[in-house]
Design a protein around this motif. Structure first.
Motif, PDB file in Angstrom:
ATOM      1  N   ARG A  98       0.771  -1.216   0.027  1.00 47.12           N
ATOM      2  CA  ARG A  98       0.026   0.018   0.039  1.00 47.12           C
ATOM      3  C   ARG A  98       0.955   1.314   0.037  1.00 47.12           C
ATOM      4  NH1 ARG A  98      -4.596  -0.727   4.306  1.00 47.12           N
ATOM      5  NH2 ARG A  98      -5.379   0.988   3.432  1.00 47.12           N
ATOM      6  N   ASN A  99       0.346   2.106  -0.719  1.00 50.15           N
ATOM      7  CA  ASN A  99       1.398   3.217  -1.056  1.00 50.15           C
ATOM      8  C   ASN A  99       0.850   4.664  -0.505  1.00 50.15           C
ATOM      9  OD1 ASN A  99       3.327   2.327  -2.846  1.00 50.15           O
ATOM     10  ND2 ASN A  99       1.625   1.998  -4.390  1.00 50.15           N
ATOM     11  N   GLY A 100       0.005   4.386   0.715  1.00 50.55           N
ATOM     12  CA  GLY A 100      -0.392   5.555   1.490  1.00 50.55           C
ATOM     13  C   GLY A 100      -1.523   6.521   0.758  1.00 50.55           C
ATOM     14  N   ILE A 101      -1.742   7.715   1.459  1.00 50.81           N
ATOM     15  CA  ILE A 101      -2.917   8.460   0.835  1.00 50.81           C
ATOM     16  C   ILE A 101      -2.794   9.260  -0.246  1.00 50.81           C
ATOM     17  CG2 ILE A 101      -3.598   8.566   3.312  1.00 50.81           C
ATOM     18  CD1 ILE A 101      -2.574  11.248   3.487  1.00 50.81           C
ATOM     19  N   TYR A 102      -1.556   9.191  -0.721  1.00 50.95           N
ATOM     20  CA  TYR A 102      -1.233  10.485  -1.922  1.00 50.95           C
ATOM     21  C   TYR A 102      -1.099   9.353  -3.211  1.00 50.95           C
ATOM     22  CZ  TYR A 102       0.091  13.690   1.656  1.00 50.95           C
ATOM     23  OH  TYR A 102       0.051  14.388   2.809  1.00 50.95           O
ATOM     24  N   PRO A 103      -1.390  10.315  -4.231  1.00 51.25           N
ATOM     25  CA  PRO A 103      -1.579   9.658  -5.685  1.00 51.25           C
ATOM     26  C   PRO A 103      -0.151   9.442  -6.181  1.00 51.25           C
ATOM     27  CG  PRO A 103      -2.202  12.008  -5.776  1.00 51.25           C
ATOM     28  CD  PRO A 103      -2.063  11.555  -4.320  1.00 51.25           C
ATOM     29  N   TRP A 122      -3.026  16.852   0.823  1.00 46.15           N
ATOM     30  CA  TRP A 122      -2.042  17.545   1.732  1.00 46.15           C
ATOM     31  C   TRP A 122      -2.856  18.552   2.457  1.00 46.15           C
ATOM     32  CZ3 TRP A 122       0.011  22.549   2.447  1.00 46.15           C
ATOM     33  CH2 TRP A 122       1.079  22.618   3.362  1.00 46.15           C
ATOM     34  N   VAL A 123      -3.744  19.330   1.754  1.00 42.05           N
ATOM     35  CA  VAL A 123      -4.373  20.491   2.555  1.00 42.05           C
ATOM     36  C   VAL A 123      -5.492  19.932   3.429  1.00 42.05           C
ATOM     37  CG1 VAL A 123      -6.120  22.387   2.287  1.00 42.05           C
ATOM     38  CG2 VAL A 123      -4.056  22.295   0.570  1.00 42.05           C
ATOM     39  N   ASN A 124      -5.764  18.895   2.922  1.00 41.47           N
ATOM     40  CA  ASN A 124      -7.095  18.195   3.734  1.00 41.47           C
ATOM     41  C   ASN A 124      -6.473  17.599   4.939  1.00 41.47           C
ATOM     42  OD1 ASN A 124      -9.164  15.482   4.348  1.00 41.47           O
ATOM     43  ND2 ASN A 124     -10.053  17.241   4.243  1.00 41.47           N
ATOM     44  N   LYS A 125      -5.478  16.714   4.890  1.00 38.41           N
ATOM     45  CA  LYS A 125      -4.723  15.858   5.642  1.00 38.41           C
ATOM     46  C   LYS A 125      -3.924  16.670   6.772  1.00 38.41           C
ATOM     47  CE  LYS A 125      -7.075  12.134   4.356  1.00 38.41           C
ATOM     48  NZ  LYS A 125      -8.101  11.642   5.376  1.00 38.41           N
ATOM     49  N   VAL A 126      -3.201  17.430   6.032  1.00 41.29           N
ATOM     50  CA  VAL A 126      -2.221  18.123   6.887  1.00 41.29           C
ATOM     51  C   VAL A 126      -2.741  19.303   7.540  1.00 41.29           C
ATOM     52  CG1 VAL A 126       0.135  19.052   7.094  1.00 41.29           C
ATOM     53  CG2 VAL A 126      -0.213  17.033   5.741  1.00 41.29           C
ATOM     54  N   LEU A 127      -3.306  20.198   6.796  1.00 43.34           N
ATOM     55  CA  LEU A 127      -3.841  21.447   7.313  1.00 43.34           C
ATOM     56  C   LEU A 127      -5.216  21.429   7.714  1.00 43.34           C
ATOM     57  CD1 LEU A 127      -2.387  23.708   4.514  1.00 43.34           C
ATOM     58  CD2 LEU A 127      -1.351  23.016   6.485  1.00 43.34           C
ATOM     59  N   GLY A 128      -6.054  20.607   7.331  1.00 48.87           N
ATOM     60  CA  GLY A 128      -7.366  20.386   7.928  1.00 48.87           C
ATOM     61  C   GLY A 128      -8.346  21.358   7.334  1.00 48.87           C
ATOM     62  N   PHE A 129      -8.078  21.547   6.072  1.00 49.20           N
ATOM     63  CA  PHE A 129      -8.937  22.673   5.170  1.00 49.20           C
ATOM     64  C   PHE A 129      -9.539  22.008   3.832  1.00 49.20           C
ATOM     65  CE2 PHE A 129      -5.838  25.748   6.802  1.00 49.20           C
ATOM     66  CZ  PHE A 129      -6.430  26.315   7.845  1.00 49.20           C
ATOM     67  N   GLU A 130     -10.681  22.295   3.257  1.00 45.98           N
ATOM     68  CA  GLU A 130     -11.271  22.012   2.118  1.00 45.98           C
ATOM     69  C   GLU A 130     -10.868  23.295   0.964  1.00 45.98           C
ATOM     70  OE1 GLU A 130     -12.454  19.302   1.538  1.00 45.98           O
ATOM     71  OE2 GLU A 130     -12.668  18.646   3.625  1.00 45.98           O
ATOM     72  N   CYS A 166      -6.252  30.415  10.992  1.00 44.53           N
ATOM     73  CA  CYS A 166      -4.843  29.835  12.071  1.00 44.53           C
ATOM     74  C   CYS A 166      -5.392  29.183  13.090  1.00 44.53           C
ATOM     75  CB  CYS A 166      -4.007  31.065  12.306  1.00 44.53           C
ATOM     76  SG  CYS A 166      -3.199  31.592  10.921  1.00 44.53           S
ATOM     77  N   LYS A 167      -6.594  29.518  13.579  1.00 40.62           N
ATOM     78  CA  LYS A 167      -7.193  29.208  14.917  1.00 40.62           C
ATOM     79  C   LYS A 167      -7.697  27.567  14.441  1.00 40.62           C
ATOM     80  CE  LYS A 167     -10.863  29.839  18.459  1.00 40.62           C
ATOM     81  NZ  LYS A 167     -11.866  30.702  18.697  1.00 40.62           N
ATOM     82  N   HIS A 168      -8.189  27.577  13.390  1.00 38.57           N
ATOM     83  CA  HIS A 168      -8.832  26.146  13.000  1.00 38.57           C
ATOM     84  C   HIS A 168      -7.493  25.193  12.639  1.00 38.57           C
ATOM     85  CE1 HIS A 168     -11.097  22.813  11.012  1.00 38.57           C
ATOM     86  NE2 HIS A 168     -10.125  22.901   9.891  1.00 38.57           N
ATOM     87  N   LEU A 169      -6.564  25.760  12.010  1.00 33.39           N
ATOM     88  CA  LEU A 169      -5.258  25.034  11.487  1.00 33.39           C
ATOM     89  C   LEU A 169      -4.481  24.311  12.777  1.00 33.39           C
ATOM     90  CD1 LEU A 169      -2.630  24.181   9.764  1.00 33.39           C
ATOM     91  CD2 LEU A 169      -1.896  26.529  10.005  1.00 33.39           C
TER      92      LEU A 169
END
Length: 404
Positions: free
Chosen positions: A77-82, A120-128, A174-177
């Motif tokens: 398995r190669n993880g979550i990235y394409p 990356w933005v979703n998993k690491v930073l927590g944004f859409e 930033c507060k959410h991040l």
């Protein structure tokens, strides 16, 4: 044979910041950075990699026991990235074929970077991420919106600018991040994975609810020269702007609708805002104070993410007095006034450790400060240390003495 694990290499500034005492008194209120879009190809190796797993796929009769034995197949398995696209080399017979192949490769890589960015933005930073807005941003041809909990909290600029991608995250963002991750993790991705050395902008803020570090304090600190980043003439010598809005009541008392001190300009490397956050937020509650001291830093080292409090306190004597801690200088600057930092550290100890006890002793001696301090201070106390008006205000607040 035991293989030694490779140690991450950090700059000397980063090592100093990580070794320094941590504090959560300073928060990030704005963050902006950029990195080459091609650096997204490193996410697959640096990101969330799941280990190989084993699956039973078939059964085979045992030669000796005639029992069914499961045949185990190892599935990687190669993880979550394409996976990056496979680009096959080809020989172009003419310019049209060359351009067609070039456009195809660009399209494949664009799709790969876009999918990697979303993960990356979703998993690491927590944004859409929103679709492209069809509008540029800070010189970038197009942009997308960062969203969290249904709110727009920042932007991503793409296209042009030497094939980089730009992130701009608001105070709410930033507060959410940092409820989703930590500054250390963000530093790891930016510094170690994307090879970012400097942030485009970072705002560091300190909130005071005790009415100690208000606009009047900032004005006195400016007069004392505490916003200077150096004790030489090459230091940060900026203008001060008292950006207040107020009216007078029937007794000619000022009623503020905005209370703010600004030091520097929006083009300065360091731009200070000290303002009444209670007024800005429209809070009507009595017996409540909220002042914010905010430093807007531009082109600042990414290592500052490793210790926000030490970075803040190391900016200048004013910042050191506000955060009440010895700082680490994270920008090229000469030695600040160490005497100011020493006084700040002592006052920090008095306020946090002995404030109530000092009040009790004062009450026992009916407010006689001379007798109280005579009992508390050691015999060797004294010297040529002069206390400027800024710290005199702090001392007055601790001992609850008001000059008439």
């Amino acid at each position: 044979m035991q293989v030694k694990k490779k140690k991450d290499h950090y700059t000397q500034t980063a090592e100093n910041l990580m070794a320094h005492e941590k504090s959560d008194a300073i928060k990030i209120d704005h963050l902006a950075f950029a990195f080459p879009i091609s650096a997204l190809r490193h996410c697959r190796k640096a990101g969330e990699i799941k280990p190989d797993i084993e699956l039973a796929t078939s059964y085979k009769k045992s030669f000796f026991t005639n029992n069914n034995i499961p045949q185990i197949k190892r599935v990687k398995r190669n993880g979550i990235y394409p996976k990056p696209p496979v680009i096959k080399s080809s020989q172009a017979l003419n310019l049209e074929e060359y351009e067609a192949h070039k456009n195809m490769v660009a399209m494949l890589m664009t799709d790969f970077y876009e999918e990697t960015l979303k993960v990356w933005v979703n998993k690491v930073l927590g944004f859409e991420i929103s679709p492209m807005r069809g509008r540029g941003l800070h010189g970038y041809k197009d942009s997308m919106t960062l969203r969290a909990n249904g709110l727009d909290v920042g932007f991503i600029g793409v296209g042009g600018q030497r094939d980089t991608i730009y992130f701009q995250i608001s105070g709410t963002g930033c507060k959410h991040l940092f409820s989703h991750t930590t500054p250390f993790v963000v530093h790891h991705w930016l510094s170690k994975v994307f090879t970012v050395t400097h942030l485009s902008r970072i705002d560091l803020a300190f909130d005071d609810f005790d009415n100690n570090f208000d606009c009047d304090y900032a004005r006195k600190a400016y007069i004392d020269g505490w916003f200077s980043t150096s004790n030489t003439n090459r230091g940060f010598k900026a203008d001060i702007n008292e950006n207040h809005k107020y009216r007078y009541d029937s007794k000619m008392k000022k009623i503020f609708s905005q209370e703010m001190i600004c030091v520097g300009s929006r083009k300065s490397i360091i731009y200070w805002r000290i303002y009444n956050k209670k007024l800005e937020q429209g809070i009507k509650q009595d017996n409540f104070s909220w002042y914010r001291s905010e430093a807007e830093l531009k082109k600042w080292t990414v290592d500052c993410l490793l210790n926000l409090a030490a970075t803040f306190a190391g900016l200048c004597p004013f910042a050191a007095s506000v955060d009440l801690d010895k700082g680490i200088r994270t920008k090229a600057m000469t030695k600040a006034k160490e005497i100011c930092l020493d006084v700040a550290a002592r006052i920090r100890h008095v306020r946090r450790s002995a404030g109530r006890a000092l009040g009790d002793v004062l009450e026992a001696f009916e407010g006689d400060i001379s007798k109280t301090m005579g009992l508390i201070l050691p015999e060797e106390t004294g010297g040529k240390l002069g206390i400027p008006p800024t710290y005199q205000q702090l001392i007055n607040h601790v001992t609850e003495v008001q000059h008439v």
